[in-house]
Scaffold this motif. Structure first.
Motif, PDB file in Angstrom:
ATOM      1  N   MET A   1     -57.696  59.110  33.796  1.00  0.00           N
ATOM      2  CA  MET A   1     -56.616  59.975  33.614  1.00  0.00           C
ATOM      3  C   MET A   1     -56.778  61.154  32.660  1.00  0.00           C
ATOM      4  O   MET A   1     -57.310  60.832  31.812  1.00  0.00           O
ATOM      5  N   LYS A   2     -56.327  62.141  32.958  1.00  0.00           N
ATOM      6  CA  LYS A   2     -56.676  63.567  32.320  1.00  0.00           C
ATOM      7  C   LYS A   2     -55.943  63.517  30.916  1.00  0.00           C
ATOM      8  O   LYS A   2     -54.934  62.504  30.963  1.00  0.00           O
ATOM      9  N   LYS A   3     -56.263  64.461  29.987  1.00  0.00           N
ATOM     10  CA  LYS A   3     -55.405  64.473  28.862  1.00  0.00           C
ATOM     11  C   LYS A   3     -54.140  65.292  28.741  1.00  0.00           C
ATOM     12  O   LYS A   3     -53.531  65.195  27.844  1.00  0.00           O
ATOM     13  N   VAL A   4     -53.974  66.270  29.746  1.00  0.00           N
ATOM     14  CA  VAL A   4     -53.093  66.885  29.957  1.00  0.00           C
ATOM     15  C   VAL A   4     -52.274  66.855  31.367  1.00  0.00           C
ATOM     16  O   VAL A   4     -52.928  66.288  32.176  1.00  0.00           O
ATOM     17  N   VAL A   5     -51.112  67.302  31.322  1.00  0.00           N
ATOM     18  CA  VAL A   5     -50.239  67.098  32.689  1.00  0.00           C
ATOM     19  C   VAL A   5     -50.884  68.165  33.411  1.00  0.00           C
ATOM     20  O   VAL A   5     -51.100  69.583  33.197  1.00  0.00           O
ATOM     21  N   THR A   6     -51.157  67.707  34.862  1.00  0.00           N
ATOM     22  CA  THR A   6     -51.658  68.929  35.757  1.00  0.00           C
ATOM     23  C   THR A   6     -50.536  68.983  36.874  1.00  0.00           C
ATOM     24  O   THR A   6     -49.706  68.141  37.219  1.00  0.00           O
ATOM     25  N   LEU A   7     -50.420  70.332  37.621  1.00  0.00           N
ATOM     26  CA  LEU A   7     -49.648  70.338  38.864  1.00  0.00           C
ATOM     27  C   LEU A   7     -49.853  69.101  39.821  1.00  0.00           C
ATOM     28  O   LEU A   7     -48.705  68.734  40.136  1.00  0.00           O
ATOM     29  N   ALA A   8     -50.946  68.372  39.923  1.00  0.00           N
ATOM     30  CA  ALA A   8     -51.186  67.472  40.732  1.00  0.00           C
ATOM     31  C   ALA A   8     -50.331  66.355  40.477  1.00  0.00           C
ATOM     32  O   ALA A   8     -49.995  65.482  41.386  1.00  0.00           O
ATOM     33  N   MET A   9     -49.744  66.140  39.198  1.00  0.00           N
ATOM     34  CA  MET A   9     -49.234  65.088  38.744  1.00  0.00           C
ATOM     35  C   MET A   9     -47.744  65.074  39.275  1.00  0.00           C
ATOM     36  O   MET A   9     -46.805  64.199  38.774  1.00  0.00           O
ATOM     37  N   GLY A  10     -47.475  66.123  39.855  1.00  0.00           N
ATOM     38  CA  GLY A  10     -45.858  66.363  40.525  1.00  0.00           C
ATOM     39  C   GLY A  10     -45.884  66.529  41.754  1.00  0.00           C
ATOM     40  O   GLY A  10     -44.592  66.626  42.543  1.00  0.00           O
ATOM     41  N   ASN A  11     -47.096  65.975  42.493  1.00  0.00           N
ATOM     42  CA  ASN A  11     -47.188  66.120  43.853  1.00  0.00           C
ATOM     43  C   ASN A  11     -46.589  64.933  44.802  1.00  0.00           C
ATOM     44  O   ASN A  11     -46.566  64.936  46.008  1.00  0.00           O
ATOM     45  N   GLY A  12     -46.066  64.109  44.080  1.00  0.00           N
ATOM     46  CA  GLY A  12     -45.476  62.709  44.860  1.00  0.00           C
ATOM     47  C   GLY A  12     -46.734  61.764  45.414  1.00  0.00           C
ATOM     48  O   GLY A  12     -46.245  60.782  45.492  1.00  0.00           O
ATOM     49  N   GLY A  13     -47.713  62.092  44.914  1.00  0.00           N
ATOM     50  CA  GLY A  13     -48.834  61.327  45.506  1.00  0.00           C
ATOM     51  C   GLY A  13     -49.463  60.276  44.449  1.00  0.00           C
ATOM     52  O   GLY A  13     -48.676  59.768  43.427  1.00  0.00           O
ATOM     53  N   ILE A  14     -50.630  60.086  44.453  1.00  0.00           N
ATOM     54  CA  ILE A  14     -51.468  59.062  43.476  1.00  0.00           C
ATOM     55  C   ILE A  14     -51.331  59.496  41.957  1.00  0.00           C
ATOM     56  O   ILE A  14     -51.111  58.790  41.139  1.00  0.00           O
ATOM     57  N   GLU A  15     -51.518  61.003  41.979  1.00  0.00           N
ATOM     58  CA  GLU A  15     -51.442  61.315  40.475  1.00  0.00           C
ATOM     59  C   GLU A  15     -50.134  61.342  39.868  1.00  0.00           C
ATOM     60  O   GLU A  15     -50.027  61.082  38.684  1.00  0.00           O
ATOM     61  N   ASN A  16     -49.140  61.799  40.741  1.00  0.00           N
ATOM     62  CA  ASN A  16     -47.617  61.383  40.379  1.00  0.00           C
ATOM     63  C   ASN A  16     -47.527  59.799  39.956  1.00  0.00           C
ATOM     64  O   ASN A  16     -46.700  59.730  38.857  1.00  0.00           O
TER      65      ASN A  16
END
Length: 330
Positions: A1-16
């Motif tokens: 997992m990355k060290k910072v929040v990314t836009l993909a983490m708000g997409n409702g998918g795996i990253e979220n």
């Protein structure tokens, strides 16, 4: 997992899902969150109270706390002031792209600790990620439901009641200003940010006749007292010398040009009790903060106003705060 929040983490998918499960939910897990449905069914409450609050404080980490501690304590304190035991909370994050995941986890851990103090649960939530520059790190909204044990309300206030403060005043506002502006003082100022339900519960168990309570947040004790005076058409008579103010806080007030009565608190509250219970209430409050004191009484001398008597015997009106005092303190 990355060290910072990314836009993909708000997409409702795996990253979220990973953001929620690995950084947030694993610290706040309980039987309600485990179900992970669109809404959480709750057991019935006999006398529920409901509140909501949003938190945009800057800086996010400050002496004495952080936005996570503040969010849980702030929402639970609003319930406690109505005589309600905090029970169920919702938690919503708006997180800026690039925000440190380590800092986010630190915030969530603070929340977990404060929830434990209140005996409350996060039962539902939401997480959104916005592009860099759209918000200042992280914003938090908390809604909370509690169950009232007593009917604390300004409607109960009557002439002859006594006014108490639970501790020294203005520390939160002064601490935030010092931290924001990088002011170094000989004695550092810590925010009074704390959960108040344990203190309120102790007062209730001691059969103190509590009339009303209010945590003195934005606008400080001046706002609380003026709101009570106007709502009840009575006079809040205060003795200035009975209110305790830290030396460092006084110094900050001189820099700002503000009175300490208008600066915010986040763990200090005003309480109105029957005159026969004032001394016992003071004793209980002083176990938690030695600066707690009976500071005045309710009269009908100047309906709708607050009077402040100085240590030299002079008296003046303490007015409702006006203008920009100190933004983003909660």
């Amino acid at each position: 997992m990355k060290k910072v929040v990314t836009l993909a983490m708000g997409n409702g998918g795996i990253e979220n899902m990973e953001l929620i499960q690995k950084t947030i939910q694993r610290h706040l897990q309980n039987e309600y969150l485990t179900k992970a449905e669109d809404a959480t069914p709750l057991p019935p409450l006999e006398n529920p109270a409901f509140t909501t609050d949003s938190f945009t404080i800057s800086p996010i980490f400050f002496p004495g706390g952080d936005i996570g501690k503040l969010a849980i304590a702030g929402a639970c304190n609003d319930l406690a002031m109505m005589g309600a035991k905090p029970k169920y909370l919702s938690l919503s994050f708006i997180i800026e792209e690039g925000f440190s995941l380590r800092d986010l986890e630190k915030i969530v851990r603070s929340m977990k600790k404060e929830l434990s103090i209140n005996g409350a649960w996060i039962v539902t939530g939401d997480t959104k990620v916005v592009p860099k520059g759209s918000c200042d790190g992280v914003y938090i909204n908390v809604s909370a439901i509690g169950e009232r044990v007593i009917s604390s309300s300004q409607e109960n206030i009557a002439v002859g009641d006594r006014l108490l403060v639970s501790g020294d005043i203005a520390r939160h506002g002064a601490a935030i200003f010092a931290g924001r502006e990088g002011i170094e003082l000989a004695n550092s100022i810590e925010s009074d940010c704390n959960s108040l339900w344990p203190i309120v519960e102790e007062l209730i168990e001691a059969d103190i006749e509590i009339k009303a309570m209010r945590d003195a947040t934005r606008g400080g004790v001046a706002a609380v007292l003026n709101e009570w005076a106007m709502a009840t058409n009575t006079t809040m008579e205060i003795e200035e010398g009975r209110l305790s103010i830290d030396e460092g806080v006084q110094g900050i007030c001189e820099i700002l040009g503000f009175e300490p009565f208008v600066l915010a608190n986040e763990g200090t509250f005003m309480i109105v009790v029957d005159q026969n219970d004032a001394m016992r209430a003071q004793e209980i409050l002083q176990k938690h903060n030695p600066h707690a004191a009976i500071v005045g009484e309710v009269s009908d001398s100047y309906p709708g106003r607050v009077t402040l008597q100085s240590e030299w015997g002079t008296k003046r009106f303490l007015d409702m705060p006006t203008g920009e005092i100190l933004p983003r303190i909660c």
